[in-house]
Design an enzyme around this catalytic site. Structure first.
Site, PDB file in Angstrom:
ATOM      1  N   HIS A   1     -12.439  24.756 -30.824  1.00 17.97           N
ATOM      2  CA  HIS A   1     -12.457  25.218 -29.434  1.00 17.97           C
ATOM      3  C   HIS A   1     -11.770  26.570 -29.243  1.00 17.97           C
ATOM      4  CE1 HIS A   1      -8.407  23.535 -29.785  1.00 17.97           C
ATOM      5  NE2 HIS A   1      -8.076  24.359 -28.818  1.00 17.97           N
TER       6      HIS A   1
HETATM    7  C1  UD1 Z   1      -6.559  25.866 -23.775  1.00 19.85           C
HETATM    8  C2  UD1 Z   1      -5.490  26.761 -24.406  1.00 19.85           C
HETATM    9  C3  UD1 Z   1      -5.477  26.558 -25.906  1.00 19.85           C
HETATM   10  C4  UD1 Z   1      -5.329  25.100 -26.265  1.00 19.85           C
HETATM   11  C5  UD1 Z   1      -6.387  24.270 -25.556  1.00 19.85           C
HETATM   12  C6  UD1 Z   1      -6.139  22.805 -25.799  1.00 19.85           C
HETATM   13  C7  UD1 Z   1      -5.058  28.949 -23.320  1.00 19.85           C
HETATM   14  C8  UD1 Z   1      -5.237  30.410 -23.444  1.00 19.85           C
HETATM   15  N1  UD1 Z   1      -5.764  28.186 -24.165  1.00 19.85           N
HETATM   16  O1  UD1 Z   1      -7.807  26.302 -24.265  1.00 19.85           O
HETATM   17  O2  UD1 Z   1      -4.396  27.268 -26.464  1.00 19.85           O
HETATM   18  O3  UD1 Z   1      -5.491  24.958 -27.646  1.00 19.85           O
HETATM   19  O4  UD1 Z   1      -6.313  24.519 -24.135  1.00 19.85           O
HETATM   20  O5  UD1 Z   1      -7.286  22.052 -25.621  1.00 19.85           O
HETATM   21  O6  UD1 Z   1      -4.288  28.491 -22.506  1.00 19.85           O
HETATM   22  N2  UD1 Z   1     -12.902  23.062 -19.260  1.00 19.85           N
HETATM   23  C9  UD1 Z   1     -13.500  21.984 -18.664  1.00 19.85           C
HETATM   24  N3  UD1 Z   1     -12.711  20.914 -18.327  1.00 19.85           N
HETATM   25  C10 UD1 Z   1     -11.375  20.901 -18.529  1.00 19.85           C
HETATM   26  C11 UD1 Z   1     -10.784  21.997 -19.118  1.00 19.85           C
HETATM   27  C12 UD1 Z   1     -11.564  23.072 -19.493  1.00 19.85           C
HETATM   28  O7  UD1 Z   1     -14.706  21.966 -18.454  1.00 19.85           O
HETATM   29  O8  UD1 Z   1     -10.711  19.892 -18.194  1.00 19.85           O
HETATM   30  C13 UD1 Z   1     -13.772  24.217 -19.625  1.00 19.85           C
HETATM   31  C14 UD1 Z   1     -13.897  25.198 -18.474  1.00 19.85           C
HETATM   32  O9  UD1 Z   1     -15.150  25.746 -18.513  1.00 19.85           O
HETATM   33  C15 UD1 Z   1     -12.888  26.257 -18.835  1.00 19.85           C
HETATM   34  C16 UD1 Z   1     -13.003  26.272 -20.356  1.00 19.85           C
HETATM   35  O10 UD1 Z   1     -13.193  24.914 -20.713  1.00 19.85           O
HETATM   36  O11 UD1 Z   1     -13.198  27.499 -18.253  1.00 19.85           O
HETATM   37  C17 UD1 Z   1     -11.771  26.774 -21.064  1.00 19.85           C
HETATM   38  O12 UD1 Z   1     -10.620  26.104 -20.602  1.00 19.85           O
HETATM   39  P1  UD1 Z   1      -9.186  26.792 -20.708  1.00 19.85           P
HETATM   40  O13 UD1 Z   1      -8.162  25.863 -20.167  1.00 19.85           O
HETATM   41  O14 UD1 Z   1      -9.223  28.165 -20.136  1.00 19.85           O
HETATM   42  O15 UD1 Z   1      -8.974  27.003 -22.255  1.00 19.85           O
HETATM   43  P2  UD1 Z   1      -9.146  25.999 -23.470  1.00 19.85           P
HETATM   44  O16 UD1 Z   1     -10.252  26.487 -24.306  1.00 19.85           O
HETATM   45  O17 UD1 Z   1      -9.171  24.594 -22.987  1.00 19.85           O
HETATM   46  N1  UDP Z   2      -7.049  15.026 -29.114  1.00 19.63           N
HETATM   47  C1  UDP Z   2      -7.460  13.940 -28.360  1.00 19.63           C
HETATM   48  N2  UDP Z   2      -8.808  13.762 -28.173  1.00 19.63           N
HETATM   49  C2  UDP Z   2      -9.736  14.606 -28.693  1.00 19.63           C
HETATM   50  C3  UDP Z   2      -9.293  15.719 -29.453  1.00 19.63           C
HETATM   51  C4  UDP Z   2      -7.937  15.905 -29.633  1.00 19.63           C
HETATM   52  O1  UDP Z   2      -6.641  13.139 -27.892  1.00 19.63           O
HETATM   53  O2  UDP Z   2     -10.932  14.386 -28.496  1.00 19.63           O
HETATM   54  C5  UDP Z   2      -5.596  15.244 -29.277  1.00 19.63           C
HETATM   55  C6  UDP Z   2      -5.134  15.399 -30.703  1.00 19.63           C
HETATM   56  O3  UDP Z   2      -4.739  14.159 -31.249  1.00 19.63           O
HETATM   57  C7  UDP Z   2      -3.966  16.363 -30.561  1.00 19.63           C
HETATM   58  C8  UDP Z   2      -4.340  17.218 -29.375  1.00 19.63           C
HETATM   59  O4  UDP Z   2      -5.302  16.470 -28.640  1.00 19.63           O
HETATM   60  O5  UDP Z   2      -2.771  15.668 -30.237  1.00 19.63           O
HETATM   61  C9  UDP Z   2      -4.921  18.529 -29.847  1.00 19.63           C
HETATM   62  O6  UDP Z   2      -5.515  19.170 -28.785  1.00 19.63           O
HETATM   63  P1  UDP Z   2      -6.412  20.469 -28.967  1.00 19.63           P
HETATM   64  O7  UDP Z   2      -7.040  20.486 -30.316  1.00 19.63           O
HETATM   65  O8  UDP Z   2      -7.299  20.531 -27.782  1.00 19.63           O
HETATM   66  O9  UDP Z   2      -5.363  21.659 -28.789  1.00 19.63           O
HETATM   67  P2  UDP Z   2      -4.459  22.486 -29.798  1.00 19.63           P
HETATM   68  O10 UDP Z   2      -3.617  21.548 -30.562  1.00 19.63           O
HETATM   69  O11 UDP Z   2      -5.367  23.304 -30.646  1.00 19.63           O
HETATM   70  O12 UDP Z   2      -3.671  23.367 -28.882  1.00 19.63           O
END
Ligand code: UD1
Ligand code: UDP
Length: 366
Positions: A206
């Protein structure tokens, strides 16, 4: 005096859960705020419920999605919320990791004259394409208490001359697995029943620098298509959106040896990790969880850098980049090698939350 705990995304809820539980156990007074950065049920509320956390005192509904506007909106909302809790004397804010929510929270605390405790301080990928690298650097430099998970993280902080106090605590992600592993066993049979394959690679990706780049995303689809082992793919909403946007969704859906799942609950996801053969991911948290003695899986890191070199040094992870030829060769290699992994995690002993709570509470009245 009270503590403020801010979370905003999936991994922060999971990694702060042990700290919240520890503070609850000690009867500490805290205000719990969710910024609303992640808003889908399966990216936010499910974790509050599964991990039996208190309902947040405040959860924001954000209007902005662009990073700068979203950070600004979170800051405005956080400031207003914290002002409304002034009678409870919010003194120390605990934040975790490196997301935009954490940057917004840290800057707000700073401007309100609160102290900041940064859980998971000192991680560095030295990859300036990553928004997380920007955020973690800024947060570390405004924090009073830097809870470094490892000695290497501490070293990074010393090299940058941060002015706050540094403590090596271990990573709370290890505590979380210890705390909740019994629940994993409860859901395991149900989770595994729905998986179509006996052996599989667990794949997640992601990161913005990967999935927002159409060429890299196309390369990832090639990897999925040509994988020598079936794939289970719990898909992040950002990734689903980009696959659809770049016209790759149907191609992925039609891969016979691939099973797409919606974002999973924490226990369900750990069950998938526990039963897989190998993990391919660009996630930060997964690189750590894979090293827990109850999981112990090899990881191919689908990135050109990692801020978790301990996983590589200790033989759990290999940073393989995003080139399909290289990734697939590494995958073949790891499947044939079946590497023997260490018995212990380099990310801590499961007592990080106790240390963080000890330090936070001892500083609260000072
Ligand atoms: C964010 C964090 C990343 C982290 C990740 C964990 C930043 C810069 N990035 O990335 O470091 O690893 O969370 O998962 O803060 N969206 C949905 N539903 C949700 C959330 C997001 O549809 O509940 C979609 C939306 O289109 C949104 C896009 O995902 O615009 C990106 O979401 P965003 O929170 O900006 O960044 P992540 O890629 O989730
Ligand atoms: N995780 C979860 N469900 C999923 C994918 C990840 O509960 O479908 C948990 C995973 O065990 C870990 C955390 O979410 O604890 C990692 O989140 P993510 O990869 O989104 O973010 P990152 O660690 O890269 O910031």
């Amino acid at each position: 005096m009270s503590i403020v705990i801010v979370v905003g995304t999936r991994p922060e809820i999971i990694k702060m859960a042990p700290v919240i539980k520890e503070l609850e156990k000690r009867g500490a007074e805290f205000i719990f705020i969710h910024t609303g950065q992640h808003y889908d049920y399966e990216m936010s509320k499910i974790f509050v419920e599964e991990l039996a956390l208190p309902q947040p005192n405040e959860s924001f509904a954000l209007e902005n999605t662009n990073p700068a506007a979203q950070i600004g909106e979170m800051m405005i909302k956080l400031e207003k919320a914290l002002e409304s809790y002034r009678s409870r004397k919010p003194r120390i804010m605990l934040i975790q990791g490196d997301t935009n929510s954490m940057l917004a929270a840290g800057l707000t605390a700073l401007k309100l004259g609160m102290r900041i405790g940064h859980v998971e301080a000192g991680l560095r990928s030295y990859d300036w394409r990553m928004p997380e690298e920007h955020n973690r650097r800024m947060i570390d430099h405004v924090s009073h208490y830097l809870f470094a998970p490892t000695e290497l993280a501490k070293k990074n902080l010393i090299e940058e001359h941060v002015w706050g106090e540094i403590f090596v605590t271990g990573n709370t992600v290890i505590d979380a697995i210890d705390m909740y592993f019994d629940k994993v066993k409860e859901v395991e049979a149900r989770v595994m029943e729905q998986i179509r394959f006996d052996e599989y690679a667990l794949v997640t990706f992601h990161r913005a620098e990967n999935v927002d780049n159409p060429q890299t995303l196309r390369d990832f689809v090639r990897i999925l298509k040509k994988s020598p082992i079936p794939i289970v793919f719990p898909i992040h909403p950002r990734t689903r959106k980009r696959l659809q946007e770049f016209g790759l969704w149907n191609e992925v859906e039609n891969i016979q040896h691939l099973q797409i799942l919606p974002p999973q609950g924490y226990f369900e996801f750990l069950a998938l990790m526990k039963n897989c053969k190998v993990i391919m991911t660009d996630s930060g948290g997964l690189q750590e969880e894979a090293t827990h003695p109850k999981i112990r899986k090899p990881v191919l890191v689908l990135r050109t850098s990692t801020e978790r070199p301990e996983a590589v040094i200790h033989g759990f992870a290999r940073v393989v980049g995003t080139n399909p030829v290289v990734v697939l060769a590494e995958l073949e290699k790891i499947l044939s090698e079946n590497p023997k992994l260490p018995e212990q995690s380099p990310f801590g002993d499961g007592k990080a939350a106790i240390r963080i709570a000890d330090i936070t509470m001892s500083r609260l009245e000072t």
